[in-house]
Design a protein around this motif. Structure first.
Motif, PDB file in Angstrom:
ATOM      1  N   GLU A 282      12.953  -3.983   6.434  1.00 51.00           N
ATOM      2  CA  GLU A 282      14.242  -4.331   7.048  1.00 51.00           C
ATOM      3  C   GLU A 282      14.528  -3.509   8.301  1.00 51.00           C
ATOM      4  OE1 GLU A 282      15.134  -1.454   3.585  1.00 51.00           O
ATOM      5  OE2 GLU A 282      13.755  -3.121   4.023  1.00 51.00           O
ATOM      6  N   ASP A 283      13.762  -2.431   8.524  1.00 51.23           N
ATOM      7  CA  ASP A 283      14.004  -1.555   9.680  1.00 51.23           C
ATOM      8  C   ASP A 283      12.979  -1.713  10.786  1.00 51.23           C
ATOM      9  OD1 ASP A 283      16.193  -0.474   8.387  1.00 51.23           O
ATOM     10  OD2 ASP A 283      15.109   1.277   7.645  1.00 51.23           O
ATOM     11  N   VAL A 284      11.909  -2.482  10.539  1.00 54.19           N
ATOM     12  CA  VAL A 284      10.805  -2.480  11.495  1.00 54.19           C
ATOM     13  C   VAL A 284      11.213  -3.070  12.835  1.00 54.19           C
ATOM     14  CG1 VAL A 284       9.772  -4.687  10.771  1.00 54.19           C
ATOM     15  CG2 VAL A 284       8.328  -2.881  11.721  1.00 54.19           C
ATOM     16  N   ALA A 285      12.028  -4.105  12.843  1.00 55.38           N
ATOM     17  CA  ALA A 285      12.451  -4.699  14.114  1.00 55.38           C
ATOM     18  C   ALA A 285      13.263  -3.703  14.927  1.00 55.38           C
ATOM     19  CB  ALA A 285      13.265  -5.966  13.861  1.00 55.38           C
ATOM     20  N   ASP A 286      14.155  -2.954  14.256  1.00 51.86           N
ATOM     21  CA  ASP A 286      14.948  -1.944  14.968  1.00 51.86           C
ATOM     22  C   ASP A 286      14.063  -0.830  15.500  1.00 51.86           C
ATOM     23  OD1 ASP A 286      17.287  -3.329  14.484  1.00 51.86           O
ATOM     24  OD2 ASP A 286      17.869  -2.100  12.755  1.00 51.86           O
ATOM     25  N   ALA A 287      13.071  -0.426  14.714  1.00 48.76           N
ATOM     26  CA  ALA A 287      12.164   0.640  15.158  1.00 48.76           C
ATOM     27  C   ALA A 287      11.372   0.210  16.384  1.00 48.76           C
ATOM     28  CB  ALA A 287      11.223   1.030  14.027  1.00 48.76           C
ATOM     29  N   LEU A 288      10.850  -0.995  16.363  1.00 45.22           N
ATOM     30  CA  LEU A 288      10.078  -1.490  17.512  1.00 45.22           C
ATOM     31  C   LEU A 288      10.969  -1.651  18.736  1.00 45.22           C
ATOM     32  CD1 LEU A 288       7.809  -4.106  15.708  1.00 45.22           C
ATOM     33  CD2 LEU A 288       7.079  -1.920  16.678  1.00 45.22           C
TER      34      LEU A 288
END
Length: 332
Positions: A282-288
């Motif tokens: 759920e956090d990968v898009a924000d991290a990228l």
């Protein structure tokens, strides 16, 4: 040719580290980049690394290899110690006389160390310099330290996490090939080699880790053995299976060309300059997105899943043992 101890031999070393106090939050373990020590309000992240094979810019490499481990441990590096051992002969059979201050090799290496440390706002607080008859090339070993309120171990990956890699595979190897092996790069243009040599400027993952630590469950600094061994170490430390498609692993054009010219695999070549991280789905898009906002290239390259035995599943093939660093054959 030397290299890291294999996991079994390393286990024997790690079994003889003395009693670990309750203040040791992350101790010595296969795959862990740095120790974490509880200081009360803060955690102290500490890591040591040597540089002995690369002939060019070992001061640059030494600073970043040590500081990168602290960064992926969750802290900004703040302090460094430097141990520099120098051959007693200058390389042409000529003995070196006088103090270390009169030796151009020492001056060159420490000038690189000072420049890179200053760029990272890191203080060199101690160390040791010595001539050694038995060496045929300089050896630089550095210890980096930094404080944080939350450590990020290599062992934190959870099933369902996504795997993120910054910049690309083989960045350190590319810089080494462009300098130590420039005369052997047949068929590669001088312009490409010059751009590749500039990869020394991309070795730090301090900015990468500063972004990723807000999202990551685990981080790791792939060095010897490259991204391949980095993934093996991350899987072993976390006790999970990492499923990766090699087509998703970024490889810069210069890396591809130089590695092809020297017949080495960029996935198995020195990987400083890239950071590996596992991030909740759920956090990968924000991290990228945060990495992109910081001007840092990154890609999602795979998935973490539960497993009875840790391993890397690369393109459907299962691996559970590290591979030999690809550049070692070039120095033999």
């Amino acid at each position: 040719m030397g290299g890291k101890l294999d996991p079994e031999a390393l286990a024997a070393v790690l079994g003889r580290t003395g009693g670990l106090g309750e203040d040791v939050l992350v101790g010595p373990a296969y795959g862990e980049d740095a120790a974490a020590i509880d200081l009360g309000d803060d955690r102290l992240i500490v890591s040591s690394d040597p540089i002995s094979l690369a002939a060019e810019r070992i001061g640059t490499l030494g600073v970043h290899v040590a500081c990168n481990d602290v960064a992926v441990g969750g802290a900004d590096p703040e302090f460094l110690t430097a141990v520099l051992l120098v051959p007693s002969e200058a390389g042409d059979g000529e003995a070196v006389a006088g103090s270390a201050g009169s030796d151009d090799r020492v001056e060159t290496i420490m000038a690189d160390v000072e420049r890179e440390a200053s760029d990272l706002d890191v203080s060199i607080v101690g160390g040791h310099t010595e001539y050694v008859d038995q060496l045929d090339r300089p050896l630089l070993s550095m210890t980096a330290m930094g404080r944080t309120d939350r450590e990020v171990p290599t062992s934190g990956a959870k099933p369902g996490d996504r795997i993120v890699l910054t910049k690309g595979a083989g960045i350190e190897a590319t810089a080494i090939l462009a300098t130590d092996f420039r005369e052997d790069l047949e068929g590669v243009s001088a312009e490409t080699v010059d751009r590749a040599a500039d990869f020394f400027d991309d070795l730090s993952v301090v900015p990468d880790a500063r972004v990723l630590r807000e999202h990551a469950t685990a981080m790791h600094d792939p060095t010897e053995g490259g991204v391949f061994d980095g993934l093996i170490e991350l899987s072993a430390a976390s006790g999970v299976e990492l499923v990766v498609d090699s087509a998703t692993i970024p490889i810069r054009e210069e890396t591809a060309r130089l590695c092809a010219a020297m017949d080495v695999d960029p996935l198995h070549s020195f990987g400083s300059g890239a950071a590996l991280a596992t991030v909740p789905e759920e956090d990968v898009a924000d991290a990228l997105a945060a990495l992109a906002d910081a001007g840092i290239e990154a890609a999602e390259i795979g998935t973490v899943r539960a497993a009875d035995e840790p391993a890397l599943v690369l393109d459907g093939e299962r691996f559970d043992e590290p591979a030999r660093e690809a550049l070692y054959e070039l120095w033999e």
